[in-house]
Design a protein around this motif. Structure first.
Motif, short mmCIF file in Angstrom:
data_model
loop_
_atom_site.label_atom_id
_atom_site.label_comp_id
_atom_site.label_asym_id
_atom_site.label_seq_id
_atom_site.Cartn_x
_atom_site.Cartn_y
_atom_site.Cartn_z
N MET A 170 -23.89 -7.06 -94.81
CA MET A 170 -24.88 -7.92 -94.17
C MET A 170 -25.89 -7.08 -93.37
SD MET A 170 -23.29 -10.85 -94.95
CE MET A 170 -23.55 -12.25 -93.89
N SER A 171 -27.15 -7.49 -93.40
CA SER A 171 -28.16 -6.76 -92.64
C SER A 171 -28.16 -7.15 -91.17
CB SER A 171 -29.55 -6.99 -93.23
OG SER A 171 -29.93 -8.35 -93.09
N ASP A 172 -27.87 -8.42 -90.87
CA ASP A 172 -28.03 -8.93 -89.50
C ASP A 172 -26.73 -9.36 -88.83
OD1 ASP A 172 -30.66 -8.63 -90.18
OD2 ASP A 172 -31.13 -10.75 -90.23
N LEU A 173 -25.62 -9.27 -89.56
CA LEU A 173 -24.33 -9.70 -89.05
C LEU A 173 -23.29 -8.62 -89.35
CD1 LEU A 173 -24.43 -13.37 -90.42
CD2 LEU A 173 -24.64 -12.68 -88.02
N PRO A 174 -22.10 -8.74 -88.76
CA PRO A 174 -21.06 -7.77 -89.12
C PRO A 174 -20.72 -7.85 -90.61
CG PRO A 174 -20.36 -9.17 -87.27
CD PRO A 174 -21.64 -9.72 -87.78
N ASP A 175 -20.40 -6.72 -91.21
CA ASP A 175 -19.91 -6.71 -92.58
C ASP A 175 -18.51 -7.31 -92.58
OD1 ASP A 175 -22.24 -5.46 -93.28
OD2 ASP A 175 -21.32 -3.52 -93.71
N ILE A 176 -18.22 -8.16 -93.56
CA ILE A 176 -16.98 -8.92 -93.54
C ILE A 176 -16.25 -8.82 -94.88
CG2 ILE A 176 -15.96 -11.21 -93.13
CD1 ILE A 176 -18.54 -11.98 -91.67
N GLU A 219 -19.90 -33.17 -105.65
CA GLU A 219 -20.96 -33.40 -104.65
C GLU A 219 -20.95 -32.36 -103.54
OE1 GLU A 219 -20.31 -37.43 -103.38
OE2 GLU A 219 -20.67 -38.23 -105.40
N ILE A 220 -20.38 -31.19 -103.79
CA ILE A 220 -20.37 -30.14 -102.77
C ILE A 220 -21.81 -29.79 -102.41
CG2 ILE A 220 -19.80 -27.71 -102.34
CD1 ILE A 220 -17.25 -28.16 -104.01
N PRO A 221 -22.16 -29.80 -101.11
CA PRO A 221 -23.55 -29.59 -100.69
C PRO A 221 -23.91 -28.10 -100.58
CG PRO A 221 -22.21 -30.06 -98.78
CD PRO A 221 -21.29 -30.14 -99.98
N TYR A 222 -24.07 -27.46 -101.74
CA TYR A 222 -24.35 -26.02 -101.73
C TYR A 222 -25.60 -25.66 -100.94
CZ TYR A 222 -20.58 -25.51 -105.08
OH TYR A 222 -19.35 -25.51 -105.68
N ASP A 223 -26.56 -26.58 -100.85
CA ASP A 223 -27.78 -26.30 -100.10
C ASP A 223 -27.53 -26.22 -98.59
OD1 ASP A 223 -27.24 -29.09 -100.15
OD2 ASP A 223 -29.32 -29.52 -99.63
N MET A 224 -26.34 -26.61 -98.13
CA MET A 224 -26.00 -26.56 -96.71
C MET A 224 -24.95 -25.48 -96.43
SD MET A 224 -25.76 -30.68 -96.11
CE MET A 224 -25.49 -30.56 -94.34
N MET A 225 -24.69 -24.64 -97.43
CA MET A 225 -23.63 -23.63 -97.34
C MET A 225 -24.23 -22.23 -97.43
SD MET A 225 -20.97 -25.66 -99.84
CE MET A 225 -19.49 -24.73 -99.47
N TRP A 226 -23.39 -21.22 -97.26
CA TRP A 226 -23.83 -19.86 -97.50
C TRP A 226 -24.24 -19.74 -98.96
CZ3 TRP A 226 -24.76 -16.20 -93.94
CH2 TRP A 226 -24.19 -16.34 -92.68
N GLU A 227 -25.26 -18.97 -99.22
CA GLU A 227 -25.86 -18.87 -100.55
C GLU A 227 -24.89 -18.37 -101.62
OE1 GLU A 227 -29.22 -15.98 -101.62
OE2 GLU A 227 -30.27 -17.76 -100.91
N ASP A 228 -23.91 -17.57 -101.25
CA ASP A 228 -22.97 -17.03 -102.25
C ASP A 228 -22.02 -18.07 -102.81
OD1 ASP A 228 -20.06 -16.52 -100.70
OD2 ASP A 228 -21.81 -16.56 -99.39
N ASP A 229 -21.73 -19.14 -102.06
CA ASP A 229 -20.67 -20.09 -102.44
C ASP A 229 -20.85 -20.66 -103.84
OD1 ASP A 229 -19.54 -19.64 -99.97
OD2 ASP A 229 -20.19 -21.53 -99.10
N GLU A 230 -22.07 -20.98 -104.21
CA GLU A 230 -22.28 -21.60 -105.52
C GLU A 230 -21.97 -20.66 -106.68
OE1 GLU A 230 -26.42 -22.56 -106.50
OE2 GLU A 230 -27.02 -21.16 -104.92
N PHE A 246 -26.37 -9.10 -98.43
CA PHE A 246 -27.27 -10.07 -97.81
C PHE A 246 -28.28 -9.36 -96.93
CE2 PHE A 246 -24.04 -13.18 -98.83
CZ PHE A 246 -24.67 -14.42 -98.79
N GLU A 247 -29.52 -9.82 -96.98
CA GLU A 247 -30.53 -9.49 -95.97
C GLU A 247 -30.85 -10.82 -95.30
OE1 GLU A 247 -33.87 -7.49 -97.70
OE2 GLU A 247 -32.71 -5.68 -98.13
#
Length: 194
Positions: free
Chosen positions: A112-118, A147-158, A176-177
Motif C-alpha cells: 500500500m502507498s498510504d497505509l501499512p502493508d498487510i 447482490e454483494i455491493p462491490y462498489d462499497m468495498m475494497w477494489e480487490d474484493d471483486e 495499491f496507490e
C-alpha cells in the motif's frame, strides 16, 4: 511506526505505465512493481466470511483501516494468537457471532502507498453460533451473494471473493496507490494445511 519503514521492495522507480491505471486491465504480461520475495508486511491480519446458503455475513466497518467500507469481520492478529484464533476473536468482537469449523481459503498480500502493508489470512465458515448484532466496530449486513455491493468495498474484493465463496482457494497479490489497484495477480488452487 509503519511510515518510517523504508520501502525497499519497489522495483525501479515504482512508476507504472499509465495504461495500468484503468480497472479491467490485464496485468498478466506486466511485471510486478513489487519484489514480493523481499516484501514484508507491517501488519498481519485476518478476514472471516460466514456463508449461509445464498447469503454471506458482511459488515459496514465503523472505525480503523477501511472505515465506512463494506467488508467481512477481521483485523490484526494479536501476539500469541494463531491466524484462526484471531479471525474467530475478531468475528466475535465485531459481530457477536462465532464461526464454526472455519476453513482457510486464501492469503492476501497488500503493498500500500498510504497505509501499512498487510498480509491477510482469509477464512470461510458455513455455520456459526449466536445472532449477528451491531457493535461499536461494525454494523452487520447479511447479503445475498448475487447482490454483494462491490462498489462499497475494497477494489480487490471483486477479483477473488466470488470464486472464494464458491470454494476455490487462492493467493492474491495487490499493489495499491491510495485506494486504487495499480497491479494485481491472483493464483488459484492454493493449498493450505488444516
Amino acid at each position: 511506526s509503519w511510515r518510517s519503514k523504508p520501502r525497499m521492495y519497489l522495483r525501479g522507480d515504482g512508476g507504472l505505465p499509465r495504461r495500468l491505471m484503468s480497472m479491467g486491465e490485464d496485468f498478466s504480461s506486466v511485471p510486478s512493481p513489487i519484489d514480493w520475495g523481499q516484501w514484508t508486511p507491517d501488519m498481519r491480519a485476518t478476514l472471516m466470511f460466514i456463508r449461509d446458503g445464498n447469503e454471506v455475513l458482511l459488515m459496514r466497518k465503523l472505525r480503523g483501516i477501511g472505515a465506512g467500507k463494506i467488508n467481512a469481520p477481521g483485523g490484526k492478529i494479536e501476539p500469541g494468537e494463531t491466524p484462526l484464533e484471531g479471525a474467530i476473536r475478531e468475528t466475535q468482537e465485531e459481530l457477536l457471532v462465532t464461526p464454526l469449523e472455519p476453513r482457510k481459503m486464501g492469503e492476501l498480500f497488500f503493498a500500500m502507498s498510504d497505509l501499512p502493508d498487510i498480509f491477510v489470512h482469509v477464512f470461510m465458515a458455513k455455520a456459526f453460533s449466536g445472532k449477528a448484532g451491531e457493535t461499536e466496530e461494525a454494523l452487520p449486513r447479511w447479503t445475498r451473494i448475487s447482490e454483494i455491493p462491490y462498489d462499497m468495498m475494497w477494489e480487490d474484493d471483486e477479483h477473488w471473493l466470488p470464486r472464494m465463496l464458491e470454494g476455490e482457494t487462492f493467493r492474491g497479490y495487490f499493489y495499491f496507490e491510495s485506494e486504487r489497484i495499480r497491479w494485481m495477480n491472483v493464483d488459484w488452487g492454493a493449498g493450505f494445511n488444516g
